[in-house]
Design an enzyme around this catalytic site. Structure first.
Site, PDB file in Angstrom:
ATOM      1  N   LYS A 122      -2.234  -1.426  -3.787  1.00 40.98           N
ATOM      2  CA  LYS A 122      -2.820  -0.204  -3.847  1.00 40.98           C
ATOM      3  C   LYS A 122      -2.243   0.666  -3.888  1.00 40.98           C
ATOM      4  O   LYS A 122      -1.150   0.989  -3.220  1.00 40.98           O
ATOM      5  CB  LYS A 122      -3.865  -0.226  -2.493  1.00 40.98           C
ATOM      6  CG  LYS A 122      -4.702   0.929  -2.404  1.00 40.98           C
ATOM      7  CD  LYS A 122      -5.484   0.974  -1.084  1.00 40.98           C
ATOM      8  CE  LYS A 122      -6.272   2.118  -0.959  1.00 40.98           C
ATOM      9  NZ  LYS A 122      -7.194   2.126   0.285  1.00 40.98           N
ATOM     10  N   LYS A 169       0.949  -1.234  -0.078  1.00 44.94           N
ATOM     11  CA  LYS A 169      -0.086   0.031   0.017  1.00 44.94           C
ATOM     12  C   LYS A 169       0.894   1.335  -0.065  1.00 44.94           C
ATOM     13  O   LYS A 169       1.681   1.408   0.921  1.00 44.94           O
ATOM     14  CB  LYS A 169      -0.872   0.051   1.148  1.00 44.94           C
ATOM     15  CG  LYS A 169      -1.791   1.311   1.252  1.00 44.94           C
ATOM     16  CD  LYS A 169      -2.992   1.166   2.508  1.00 44.94           C
ATOM     17  CE  LYS A 169      -3.773   2.445   2.515  1.00 44.94           C
ATOM     18  NZ  LYS A 169      -4.658   2.317   3.692  1.00 44.94           N
TER      19      LYS A 169
END
Length: 429
Positions: free
Chosen positions: A350, A297
């Protein structure tokens, strides 16, 4: 005419009103029974019998020539005529006359028609590949999210249920929940995150009651519950406390599992949280609950619309001390190896489209399923481009999702889940 009798007990259920006169070649017959080795107490078993009728009254057009006559005619050189070969299409005026290139391989041959392109397509996408992120709040009305056209904060008792039903109708049966928590319930330590009667656990119980086979993912992080807006507990000098935060996350994950979550998804990026959550779940008897870890992320600028949706912007500073540097590639492997070793069931990247190389890296290095999150910024850019008529929204949407699949994502978290599924199902709205 002979009949065919299937020498086996009948397991076919009776059919009411079966009219044999409506079916070519079938007619009613008297009951037949079959019972090898019958004893005085055994019951004969019915047979399933198919009999060809001796006569057929329907009209069938008789062929002009028999097969033998057709073959004889061809052998004699009297083959029937077929349409001629179409003429070669003419090139436009001024096209140079040249000698064809002597190419052994012409890849365009496999792309020359829609049928061939479909036959050789290497990547496919279906509604089963989508996980639908849904925002929920305590209100009864659905509130539009200004930065995310088409998305709403859904009332957890009504609007959410209706949206889930729409998604299921087109094959999307996986969702992930993100709560808008009232400010009065936020605190520096995010204790509301593990309230068993909080918004998320209540919502899980409601959805599982109405849709038992719905797959529910949850977000495990403190930022929606933190008065500081960070994913972890903030020390007075601004440092995010790792181990103390992990302690809170474990309680949050167990609370969500207790409510019926299928996947808990730590998005906080604290060190060691996957292993600690796995141990906490197992110790409470939730070894069947899976973990989708936000493995890579990044501290991205693509998250802005999401933070507006949940009012979860950091009150100060940024998240760069725990989320990854967008410039880093190899570091994703470090995170992936740790998450695998600690018991993650899915590895997530992400954002999605700007990080296709990271998706591919994890796909090539890990046997685990890979998830990609097409985040709010990606969604809103496509929506804005469509509204301004700068792009074809639907085509760009589907191409972006296909690219995520091609890079190696098994599942995609996308706000386009319902819209894309409807496109795949041939619907327009």
């Amino acid at each position: 005419m002979a009949s065919t009798i299937v020498n086996a007990p009948c397991t076919v259920p009776s059919v009411k009103g079966f009219e044999t006169q409506n079916y070519v070649g079938l007619r009613p017959i008297s009951s037949l029974w079959f019972n090898p080795g019958r004893t005085s107490t055994s019951r004969p078993r019915p047979l399933f019998v198919v009999r060809a009728c001796e006569r057929f009254d329907g009209s069938v057009k008789k062929a002009e020539m028999s097969i033998e006559e057709c073959e004889a005619a061809v052998v004699a050189g009297n083959a029937p005529e077929a349409p001629p070969v179409p003429p070669k299409p003419a090139a436009p005026a001024g096209t140079p006359v040249i000698q064809s290139l002597q190419l052994t391989r012409r890849p365009r041959r496999n792309r020359k028609s829609p049928v061939l392109r479909a036959s050789f397509q290497e990547t496919s996408i279906s509604p089963a590949n989508f996980v639908y992120p849904l925002f929920i709040h305590e209100g009864q009305e659905d509130t539009p999210i200004g930065a995310m056209p088409g998305c709403y904060r859904l009332g957890w008792r009504h609007g959410l249920v209706e949206e889930v039903a729409k998604a299921r109708d087109v094959g999307v049966n996986s969702i992930v929940l993100f709560p808008k928590v009232p400010d009065a319930l936020k605190s520096p330590t995010g204790d509301e995150a593990y309230n068993d009667n909080g918004l998320v656990p209540r919502t899980i119980r409601l959805l599982k009651d109405k849709f038992p086979d719905l797959v529910i993912y949850t977000d495990v992080a403190l930022d929606p519950y933190s008065s500081d807006g960070h994913d972890g507990i903030v020390r007075e000098d601004g440092v995010i406390m790792n181990d103390e935060t992990v302690h809170q996350l474990c309680k949050q994950a167990v609370s969500q599992a207790r409510a019926g979550a299928d996947f808990v998804s730590p998005s906080d990026m604290m060190d060691g949280r996957v292993g600690a959550i796995r141990a906490a779940l197992d110790s409470e008897g939730f070894n069947h609950v899976s973990i989708m870890s936000y493995t890579a992320k990044y501290a991205s600028s693509f998250y802005g619309p999401f933070r507006e949706a949940l009012d979860s912007n950091p009150r100060f500073g940024d998240k760069k001390t725990y989320q990854m540097n967008p410039a880093n590639y190899r570091e994703a492997l470090v995170e992936a190896h740790e998450d695998e070793a600690e018991g993650a069931d899915i590895l997530l990247v992400k954002p999605g489209l700007p990080y296709l190389d990271i998706i591919k890296l994890l796909r090539n290095q890990s046997p685990l399923p890979i998830a990609a999150y097409q985040v709010s910024g990606e969604y809103s850019m496509i929506k804005a481009g469509g509204v301004l008529k700068m792009i074809d929204e639907e085509r760009v949407m589907m191409e972006s999702l296909m690219c995520l699949r091609r890079a190696g994502a098994d599942i995609i978290l996308t706000y386009f889940a319902l819209q894309a599924a409807r496109c795949l199902c041939g619907e327009k709205k």
